[in-house]
Design a protein around this motif. Structure first.
Motif, short mmCIF file in Angstrom:
data_model
loop_
_atom_site.label_atom_id
_atom_site.label_comp_id
_atom_site.label_asym_id
_atom_site.label_seq_id
_atom_site.Cartn_x
_atom_site.Cartn_y
_atom_site.Cartn_z
N ALA A 144 -7.70 11.58 3.84
CA ALA A 144 -7.96 11.62 2.40
C ALA A 144 -9.40 11.24 2.12
N GLY A 145 -9.77 11.38 0.86
CA GLY A 145 -11.08 10.95 0.38
C GLY A 145 -10.88 10.11 -0.87
N HIS A 146 -11.54 10.50 -1.97
CA HIS A 146 -11.44 9.87 -3.28
C HIS A 146 -12.16 8.53 -3.33
N GLU A 147 -11.80 7.60 -2.47
CA GLU A 147 -12.60 6.39 -2.31
C GLU A 147 -13.82 6.75 -1.46
N HIS A 148 -15.01 6.45 -1.97
CA HIS A 148 -16.23 6.84 -1.26
C HIS A 148 -16.56 5.80 -0.19
N SER A 149 -15.71 5.78 0.81
CA SER A 149 -15.80 4.79 1.88
C SER A 149 -15.02 5.31 3.07
N TYR A 150 -15.06 4.54 4.16
CA TYR A 150 -14.27 4.86 5.35
C TYR A 150 -13.28 3.73 5.58
N GLU A 151 -12.02 4.11 5.80
CA GLU A 151 -11.01 3.10 6.09
C GLU A 151 -9.93 3.71 6.96
N ARG A 152 -9.60 3.00 8.04
CA ARG A 152 -8.56 3.46 8.96
C ARG A 152 -7.42 2.46 8.98
N PHE A 153 -6.21 2.98 8.84
CA PHE A 153 -5.00 2.15 8.85
C PHE A 153 -4.23 2.33 10.16
N ALA A 154 -3.47 1.30 10.50
CA ALA A 154 -2.52 1.42 11.60
C ALA A 154 -1.37 2.31 11.16
N PRO A 155 -0.66 2.93 12.09
CA PRO A 155 0.53 3.70 11.70
C PRO A 155 1.51 2.81 10.92
N GLN A 156 1.98 3.32 9.78
CA GLN A 156 2.85 2.53 8.92
C GLN A 156 3.85 3.42 8.21
N ASP A 157 4.91 2.78 7.67
CA ASP A 157 5.91 3.54 6.94
C ASP A 157 5.52 3.64 5.47
N LEU A 158 6.41 4.17 4.66
CA LEU A 158 6.10 4.41 3.26
C LEU A 158 5.90 3.13 2.46
N ASP A 159 6.46 2.03 2.95
CA ASP A 159 6.35 0.76 2.26
C ASP A 159 5.17 -0.07 2.76
N GLY A 160 4.34 0.53 3.60
CA GLY A 160 3.18 -0.18 4.11
C GLY A 160 3.50 -1.16 5.21
N LYS A 161 4.62 -0.97 5.89
CA LYS A 161 4.98 -1.83 7.02
C LYS A 161 4.53 -1.16 8.32
N ARG A 162 3.92 -1.95 9.18
CA ARG A 162 3.44 -1.41 10.45
C ARG A 162 4.59 -0.78 11.23
N ASP A 163 4.36 0.44 11.72
CA ASP A 163 5.41 1.19 12.40
C ASP A 163 4.78 2.04 13.50
N PRO A 164 4.46 1.43 14.65
CA PRO A 164 3.78 2.18 15.71
C PRO A 164 4.62 3.31 16.30
N ALA A 165 5.94 3.21 16.21
CA ALA A 165 6.80 4.22 16.82
C ALA A 165 6.93 5.48 15.97
N HIS A 166 6.97 5.31 14.64
CA HIS A 166 7.23 6.46 13.77
C HIS A 166 6.25 6.58 12.60
N GLY A 167 5.34 5.63 12.45
CA GLY A 167 4.50 5.58 11.26
C GLY A 167 3.39 6.62 11.23
N ILE A 168 2.84 6.81 10.03
CA ILE A 168 1.73 7.74 9.80
C ILE A 168 0.43 6.94 9.74
N ARG A 169 -0.57 7.38 10.47
CA ARG A 169 -1.88 6.75 10.41
C ARG A 169 -2.70 7.44 9.32
N GLU A 170 -3.11 6.68 8.30
CA GLU A 170 -3.96 7.22 7.25
C GLU A 170 -5.42 6.85 7.53
N ILE A 171 -6.29 7.84 7.36
CA ILE A 171 -7.73 7.60 7.47
C ILE A 171 -8.39 8.14 6.20
N VAL A 172 -9.04 7.25 5.47
CA VAL A 172 -9.78 7.64 4.27
C VAL A 172 -11.23 7.88 4.69
#
Length: 346
Positions: A252-280
């Motif tokens: 994604a973009g929108h925020e004019h910055s760089y940010e990388r998240f760990a894989p997480q579920d829809l509630d923002g809980k860390r989920d390395p096995a099934h989570g989605i990694r978001e990178i802004v």
């Protein structure tokens, strides 16, 4: 019948290794071998048939979109303004040296995404690789009525007009481009059962074994300072579908910055096995937005550097690398595994 014609054709397994390397490719082609064994005759016409079959098989072995190849996806969002176009030209210079497909994650031509701004601001910077770019709509594109300037500039590359969402394949990866402007009436919203959510669910169902990457302009998670601008819970139905399909990455973009998240579920809980990694990666050249306190699972944050995100997508895995513009020092890189990758026992 002569003795030589009574003998069965020699099997490749009965040859010494040096002899195998010297044998013609007809021994690689099972169809050819079966044909000759049935005929018990290796005549000149038969050899021509074998050669034809072998060439055809080799030509079809590595078609475009070969699921076994490694591919590159590189890009950013929030890119060009004529007020200081040099920043966008600096990120464009990085991409010019990187082969592969380019993603442009929205807010491409400031301030309103008009035809003139695409021509005068975006095209002189990122237009050099327009033909290999897969764009997404940002909110600034809708500064022009129904994003007319955007669709005029991109044509069929932008997906169906008035929709702006589509998908494509890169190697073993299925890539989904979303229109995250959920407030646009013509879109019908982003809720469950909306036209785009229905399309997304059906599109994902057609690719059950592919590695999945999606991108759009707005993030679901962000440490942006102004939360109303940074957080977009209206995208949750899209994430529900992506999570259920074992998606791996959301850009994604929108925020004019760089940010990388760990894989997480829809509630923002860390989920390395099934989570989605978001990178802004809203670092394409427009400006810098300050970040606030880190959101849970935010692993890396930087808001003072322009640059691009390079993804190397292989069967079953991926590598990310943030590349800064010349003169900047910040970098980020790492590796991940595709959730839909076949197990070693498959």
């Amino acid at each position: 019948m002569k003795e030589s014609l009574k003998r069965p054709l020699p099997g490749r397994d009965n040859l010494k290794e040096t002899e195998k390397q010297k044998m013609p490719s007809l021994f690689v082609c099972k169809k050819c071998r079966k044909f000759l064994q049935a005929a018990r005759l290796c005549t000149l016409p038969a050899l021509f048939v074998c050669a034809s079959l072998t060439v055809h098989a080799q030509a079809g072995a590595a078609p475009a979109g070969n699921p076994h190849q490694t591919v590159t996806l590189v890009g950013a969002g929030d890119i060009a303004t004529c007020k200081h176009i040099e920043s966008a030209k600096a990120t464009a210079k990085l991409i010019e040296g990187i082969p592969g497909t380019v993603f442009a994650a929205g807010d491409l031509a400031y301030e309103k995404g008009s035809s003139e701004e695409f021509k005068d601001c975006y095209d002189p910077a990122w237009g050099a690789f327009k033909d290999r770019t897969k764009p997404a709509l940002g909110n600034h594109e809708y500064g022009d009525h129904r994003a007319a300037g955007y669709f005029q500039y991109w044509g069929a590359q932008a997906g169906p007009e008035d929709k702006g969402y589509y998908s494509y394949d890169l190697g073993n990866w299925h890539v989904i481009v979303l229109n995250t402007n959920c407030n646009i009436k013509a879109m019908g919203g982003c809720g469950q059962g909306s036209p785009q959510e229905t399309w997304l669910r059906e599109d994902l169902a057609k690719h059950p074994t592919s590695c999945i990457l999606a991108y759009g302009h707005h993030p679901l998670f962000s440490s942006g300072l102004f939360k109303k601008h940074a957080l977009h819970p209206e995208l949750r139905p899209f994430w529900e579908d992506l999570y259920a399909a074992h998606a791996d990455l959301f850009l994604a973009g929108h925020e004019h910055s760089y940010e990388r998240f760990a894989p997480q579920d829809l509630d923002g809980k860390r989920d390395p096995a099934h989570g989605i990694r978001e990178i802004v990666v809203g670092t394409g050249g427009k400006s810098h937005d300050p970040l606030g306190m880190p959101t849970p699972n935010s692993e890396v944050r930087e808001w003072k550097t322009y640059g691009v995100l390079k993804l190397t997508l292989s069967p079953g895995e991926y590598h990310w690398e943030f590349i800064p513009v010349e003169g900047s020092q910040f970098q980020d890189s790492g590796d991940g595994v595709c959730h839909n990758a076949p197990s070693s026992t498959d």
